[in-house]
Design a protein around this motif. Structure first.
Motif, PDB file in Angstrom:
ATOM      1  N   ARG A  30       0.839  -1.197   0.000  1.00  0.00           N
ATOM      2  CA  ARG A  30       0.000   0.000   0.000  1.00  0.00           C
ATOM      3  C   ARG A  30       0.874   1.247   0.000  1.00  0.00           C
ATOM      4  NH1 ARG A  30      -2.443  -3.306   3.903  1.00  0.00           N
ATOM      5  NH2 ARG A  30      -4.504  -4.124   3.285  1.00  0.00           N
ATOM      6  N   MET A  31       0.306   2.321  -0.545  1.00  0.00           N
ATOM      7  CA  MET A  31       0.968   3.621  -0.544  1.00  0.00           C
ATOM      8  C   MET A  31       0.129   4.575   0.302  1.00  0.00           C
ATOM      9  SD  MET A  31       3.455   5.520  -2.001  1.00  0.00           S
ATOM     10  CE  MET A  31       3.766   7.087  -2.855  1.00  0.00           C
ATOM     11  N   ASP A  32       0.726   5.062   1.403  1.00  0.00           N
ATOM     12  CA  ASP A  32       0.009   5.904   2.353  1.00  0.00           C
ATOM     13  C   ASP A  32       0.706   7.257   2.452  1.00  0.00           C
ATOM     14  OD1 ASP A  32      -0.067   6.736   5.535  1.00  0.00           O
ATOM     15  OD2 ASP A  32      -1.977   5.940   4.795  1.00  0.00           O
ATOM     16  N   ASP A  33      -0.095   8.325   2.618  1.00  0.00           N
ATOM     17  CA  ASP A  33       0.501   9.660   2.604  1.00  0.00           C
ATOM     18  C   ASP A  33       1.264   9.997   3.882  1.00  0.00           C
ATOM     19  OD1 ASP A  33      -1.656   9.886   4.278  1.00  0.00           O
ATOM     20  OD2 ASP A  33      -2.516  11.655   3.324  1.00  0.00           O
ATOM     21  N   ARG A  34       1.178   9.152   4.895  1.00  0.00           N
ATOM     22  CA  ARG A  34       1.925   9.398   6.126  1.00  0.00           C
ATOM     23  C   ARG A  34       3.139   8.488   6.252  1.00  0.00           C
ATOM     24  NH1 ARG A  34      -1.663  10.109  11.375  1.00  0.00           N
ATOM     25  NH2 ARG A  34       0.349  10.933  12.040  1.00  0.00           N
ATOM     26  N   SER A  35       2.941   7.202   5.995  1.00  0.00           N
ATOM     27  CA  SER A  35       4.041   6.249   6.176  1.00  0.00           C
ATOM     28  C   SER A  35       4.700   5.861   4.863  1.00  0.00           C
ATOM     29  CB  SER A  35       3.539   4.996   6.895  1.00  0.00           C
ATOM     30  OG  SER A  35       2.454   4.411   6.202  1.00  0.00           O
ATOM     31  N   GLY A  36       4.117   6.254   3.743  1.00  0.00           N
ATOM     32  CA  GLY A  36       4.702   5.910   2.453  1.00  0.00           C
ATOM     33  C   GLY A  36       4.351   4.501   2.040  1.00  0.00           C
ATOM     34  N   GLY A  98       1.885  -8.801   9.897  1.00  0.00           N
ATOM     35  CA  GLY A  98       2.985  -7.894  10.217  1.00  0.00           C
ATOM     36  C   GLY A  98       3.204  -6.917   9.083  1.00  0.00           C
ATOM     37  N   ARG A  99       3.859  -5.801   9.412  1.00  0.00           N
ATOM     38  CA  ARG A  99       4.085  -4.759   8.411  1.00  0.00           C
ATOM     39  C   ARG A  99       5.566  -4.402   8.358  1.00  0.00           C
ATOM     40  NH1 ARG A  99       2.154  -0.346  10.598  1.00  0.00           N
ATOM     41  NH2 ARG A  99       1.691  -1.352  12.596  1.00  0.00           N
ATOM     42  N   ILE A 100       6.025  -4.153   7.146  1.00  0.00           N
ATOM     43  CA  ILE A 100       7.389  -3.671   6.936  1.00  0.00           C
ATOM     44  C   ILE A 100       7.341  -2.419   6.073  1.00  0.00           C
ATOM     45  CG2 ILE A 100       8.424  -5.987   7.137  1.00  0.00           C
ATOM     46  CD1 ILE A 100       8.706  -5.969   4.070  1.00  0.00           C
ATOM     47  N   ARG A 101       8.347  -1.587   6.242  1.00  0.00           N
ATOM     48  CA  ARG A 101       8.438  -0.387   5.418  1.00  0.00           C
ATOM     49  C   ARG A 101       9.827  -0.301   4.805  1.00  0.00           C
ATOM     50  NH1 ARG A 101       8.230   5.735   7.677  1.00  0.00           N
ATOM     51  NH2 ARG A 101      10.412   5.231   8.087  1.00  0.00           N
ATOM     52  N   LEU A 250      11.135   4.650 -11.764  1.00  0.00           N
ATOM     53  CA  LEU A 250      10.644   5.462 -10.659  1.00  0.00           C
ATOM     54  C   LEU A 250      11.102   4.876  -9.330  1.00  0.00           C
ATOM     55  CD1 LEU A 250       6.996   6.314 -11.722  1.00  0.00           C
ATOM     56  CD2 LEU A 250       8.787   7.965 -11.198  1.00  0.00           C
ATOM     57  N   LEU A 251      11.486   5.760  -8.426  1.00  0.00           N
ATOM     58  CA  LEU A 251      11.900   5.344  -7.097  1.00  0.00           C
ATOM     59  C   LEU A 251      11.149   6.187  -6.078  1.00  0.00           C
ATOM     60  CD1 LEU A 251      15.303   4.359  -5.736  1.00  0.00           C
ATOM     61  CD2 LEU A 251      14.144   6.269  -4.632  1.00  0.00           C
ATOM     62  N   ILE A 252      10.626   5.539  -5.050  1.00  0.00           N
ATOM     63  CA  ILE A 252       9.923   6.230  -3.971  1.00  0.00           C
ATOM     64  C   ILE A 252      10.785   6.135  -2.723  1.00  0.00           C
ATOM     65  CG2 ILE A 252       7.849   6.263  -2.524  1.00  0.00           C
ATOM     66  CD1 ILE A 252       6.415   4.994  -4.987  1.00  0.00           C
ATOM     67  N   SER A 253      11.141   7.281  -2.175  1.00  0.00           N
ATOM     68  CA  SER A 253      12.026   7.336  -1.010  1.00  0.00           C
ATOM     69  C   SER A 253      11.227   7.694   0.234  1.00  0.00           C
ATOM     70  CB  SER A 253      13.126   8.381  -1.242  1.00  0.00           C
ATOM     71  OG  SER A 253      13.856   8.620  -0.050  1.00  0.00           O
ATOM     72  N   TYR A 260       5.741  14.439  -1.171  1.00  0.00           N
ATOM     73  CA  TYR A 260       4.830  14.084  -2.264  1.00  0.00           C
ATOM     74  C   TYR A 260       3.383  14.440  -1.911  1.00  0.00           C
ATOM     75  CZ  TYR A 260       8.579  10.729  -3.594  1.00  0.00           C
ATOM     76  OH  TYR A 260       9.749  10.126  -3.913  1.00  0.00           O
ATOM     77  N   GLY A 261       3.065  14.307  -0.615  1.00  0.00           N
ATOM     78  CA  GLY A 261       1.676  14.455  -0.184  1.00  0.00           C
ATOM     79  C   GLY A 261       1.195  15.891  -0.072  1.00  0.00           C
ATOM     80  N   ARG A 262       2.079  16.860  -0.213  1.00  0.00           N
ATOM     81  CA  ARG A 262       1.638  18.253  -0.157  1.00  0.00           C
ATOM     82  C   ARG A 262       0.733  18.561  -1.347  1.00  0.00           C
ATOM     83  NH1 ARG A 262       4.783  22.197   2.574  1.00  0.00           N
ATOM     84  NH2 ARG A 262       6.547  21.361   3.742  1.00  0.00           N
ATOM     85  N   PRO A 263      -0.282  19.392  -1.162  1.00  0.00           N
ATOM     86  CA  PRO A 263      -1.078  19.822  -2.316  1.00  0.00           C
ATOM     87  C   PRO A 263      -0.188  20.515  -3.338  1.00  0.00           C
ATOM     88  CG  PRO A 263      -2.154  20.434  -0.255  1.00  0.00           C
ATOM     89  CD  PRO A 263      -0.784  19.948   0.115  1.00  0.00           C
ATOM     90  N   VAL A 264      -0.385  20.197  -4.595  1.00  0.00           N
ATOM     91  CA  VAL A 264       0.413  20.825  -5.657  1.00  0.00           C
ATOM     92  C   VAL A 264      -0.071  22.259  -5.848  1.00  0.00           C
ATOM     93  CG1 VAL A 264       1.106  20.738  -8.076  1.00  0.00           C
ATOM     94  CG2 VAL A 264       0.785  18.607  -6.782  1.00  0.00           C
ATOM     95  N   PRO A 265       0.811  23.249  -5.709  1.00  0.00           N
ATOM     96  CA  PRO A 265       0.373  24.641  -5.823  1.00  0.00           C
ATOM     97  C   PRO A 265       0.097  25.023  -7.276  1.00  0.00           C
ATOM     98  CG  PRO A 265       2.738  24.553  -5.541  1.00  0.00           C
ATOM     99  CD  PRO A 265       2.240  23.134  -5.406  1.00  0.00           C
ATOM    100  N   GLU A 266      -0.626  26.109  -7.433  1.00  0.00           N
ATOM    101  CA  GLU A 266      -0.824  26.670  -8.765  1.00  0.00           C
ATOM    102  C   GLU A 266       0.497  27.251  -9.260  1.00  0.00           C
ATOM    103  OE1 GLU A 266      -3.547  26.399 -10.493  1.00  0.00           O
ATOM    104  OE2 GLU A 266      -4.665  25.443  -8.864  1.00  0.00           O
TER     105      GLU A 266
END
Length: 460
Positions: A30-36, A98-101, A250-253, A260-266
């Protein structure tokens, strides 16, 4: 091939540690905006068939395999730097989980043993504001018209363009275009979409951990925060080399997932840079990188303040004042600073502010009695905010003014570190050049009336 992960995405698959004879484990990514990126694994801790013994051990010892491959129907995902994130065990034959990150998640698979770390020669990142600042694009077009001037065809060319390159420590850095093409169709419509953005790219002669690349990219992101007085988060990363195709994966760090989770500004939020890319140029970017480590105690707290939304004024005062204090120490002696010394003849907090103000020679006009007075006002505000035994917080209007003084000072100091856009700094040396601090002083009828940094209100 999985071509991206967005917040809320979920994929079912099989997890492998790469050891011969070890059974695959069913899991959900899963991809979560807090834990990634997180992987949840279901298992039976006391299974007679011993199918889950290895998974049970991962969680009871809290040491999952450092690197693993997650196989999905849409392609593999390789997980590097896995960490235990928690587990719940059921007694008897109950199903436990169990969960791993992972620290880093690569969308794809490397043709190397899973025991080997992720090392890459090239990496590139998307950063807010970089498109607007460079004004770069990979797209050009030309219309073809008939004798009546009506457009009959449009020739569109998409070509990777290198906007600038420079040396940064051991890395070759580039600002370049990065583009892609996607097609959609249904029974009624067809469309082709071209993505086009400017990225910062680093390349080392020998493969390096992604973190080494990220450190070099962060230097530019922090400079952009000063240039725009605005958060400049990372939005995406790609890596290539050392077994990864040149087009990159693509790599997710986990280090940048919250960005990444911030709203994209105008885009119009980046219309007014302190200095344009053309005014700084590749030489200025190299100059910034050369001085970065020496001035890190100035850069990091102040860039961090610009990088956060919703700060209280007092937060801004603390962060920027820490940076000004560090910068003053690094700049060294400035003519006339003795007026800010303590009775014992030693530099004070006001001395470090004075050094920055004197170095920049900003023009403050009639509402500021002297540079010494402003330096003391800055130091008094900072110390009163910082120390609990100073009584009440400073007057809100005064703090608002000092926050703007500090913001201007640290932004101009950052610009000076590039060695470019000297004329931009020079504009602020005349009181006729407007800045927010002076406007706030006029709006609130405030003045600094002596070398002690005393505030007064007009007519009072």
């Amino acid at each position: 091939m999985i071509d991206g992960l967005s917040f809320g995405d979920s994929h079912a698959g099989l997890l492998s540690d790469g050891v011969d004879g070890t059974p695959y484990a069913g899991a959900t990514l899963r991809m979560d905006d807090r834990s990634g990126v997180e992987v949840e694994i279901s298992y039976i801790p006391h299974d007679r068939a011993e199918q889950f013994n290895h998974v049970h051990e991962w969680f009871t010892t809290r040491t999952p395999p450092l690197n693993m491959v997650f196989q999905t129907p849409n392609g593999p995902v390789t997980l590097f730097g896995n960490r235990w994130r928690g587990h719940t065990e059921r007694s008897g034959l109950g199903i436990s989980s169990g969960r791993i990150r992972p620290d880093e998640t690569l969308l794809g698979h490397l043709q190397q043993p899973l025991s080997a770390p992720l090392l890459v020669t090239r990496a590139w990142s998307v950063i807010d504001g970089l498109n607007q600042w460079t004004r770069g694009t990979s797209i050009s077009s030309e219309s073809r018209t008939n004798d009546e001037g009506l457009v009959q065809a449009v020739d569109i060319t998409v070509e990777t363009a290198v906007i600038a390159h420079w040396v940064q420590d051991d890395a070759m850095m580039r600002l370049r275009g990065d583009w892609g093409v996607s097609h959609t169709r249904n029974a009624a419509f067809r469309s082709t979409q071209i993505s086009d953005q400017v990225v910062v790219e680093s390349e080392f002669k020998e493969p390096r951990p992604f973190f080494d690349h990220l450190q070099e990219h962060r230097k530019l992101a922090n400079l952009l925060a000063f240039i725009y007085d605005h958060p400049t988060p990372f939005r995406a990363h790609k890596v290539a080399g050392n077994g990864i195709p040149p087009a990159g994966r693509l790599l997710i760090s986990s280090r940048t997932i919250r960005e990444y989770g911030r709203p994209v500004p105008e885009s119009n939020e980046f219309n007014f840079p302190l200095a344009s890319f053309g005014e700084i140029g590749a030489q200025g970017l190299e100059g910034w990188a050369t001085k970065y480590d020496a001035f890190a105690r100035f850069i990091l707290p102040t860039a961090a303040a610009f990088g956060r939304d919703g700060l209280f004024l007092e937060d801004i005062i603390l962060s920027t004042s820490m940076g000004i204090e560090a910068a003053g120490g690094l700049l060294g002696y400035q003519q006339g600073e003795e007026a800010t010394y303590s009775r014992g003849g030693k530099p004070t907090t006001a001395t470090y502010a004075y050094r920055c103000l004197s170095f920049l020679a900003i023009g403050w006009g009639a509402r500021v009695y002297s540079v010494t007075g402003l330096a003391r006002a800055m130091a008094n505000n900072y110390n009163t905010v910082k120390h609990f035994d100073r009584g009440d917080f400073p007057d809100h209007a005064e703090t608002l003014v000092i926050s703007q003084v500090n913001r201007l000072v640290v932004r101009l100091l950052a610009l000076r570190l590039t060695g470019g856009a000297e004329h931009v700094v020079a504009q602020f040396t005349t009181p006729s050049y407007r800045n927010k601090a002076l406007e706030l002083m006029e709006l609130n009828s405030l003045r600094i009336v002596d070398d002690a940094g005393t505030w007064e209100v007009d007519g009072v």
